[in-house]
Write a protein that holds these residues in place. Sequence first.
Motif: not given
Length: 188
Positions: A63, A65, A187
């Motif tokens: 994932p 960010t 996510e």
Amino acid sequence: MAAFALALAAPACSGIDAGVEYPDDLPAIDRYLLTPENGPEAPLALGEFKIGPETCSGVDTHPVTQKLSPEDLSRFLAAQGAGSITPKLARSNLYWFDFPARDKSFVRLRLAVLEDSKHATQDLHDAVLQHGPGWWGVRRSNLAVLAPKANLREAMAFAIKYKLVCWGVFTYAANDDAYVVPGPYAEL
């Protein structure tokens, strides 16, 4: 009056037609699909399959960010063999990515650059529902990609060919809601 109401409701069930023909060279997808319990021979029906991890072999599916830019998607697509697809600025936070298709036409993906993942998630959800059944897209961090209407097999094949299912969270609009297809990239 009832016939008029029915006529108005009919287009909403079919999705906005984008007039796009997807490429002929899309892969067969059955080998990439698993049942939710990781079994083979998953039916291609929403809620009945997920993308198998081997689909994304060699692709980083951790994932993300931090904020991303259109160039991040361009680099990813180039690394997946899509060639040099240059984003075209449509407005300050919206870009077009044109993929060659049939007869000198193209499949245009819309990339929205948003402030964060929450807004990108909402943007993609709203966009697929506004356009209707068959519209689909992927989301990663603050980016939301909307793709033109296709049947589920064609949408999955396009997303698998260009590894978009590895780059972001895949979402597909059906008659009643937008569905996220589980895959190697996820996510919260």
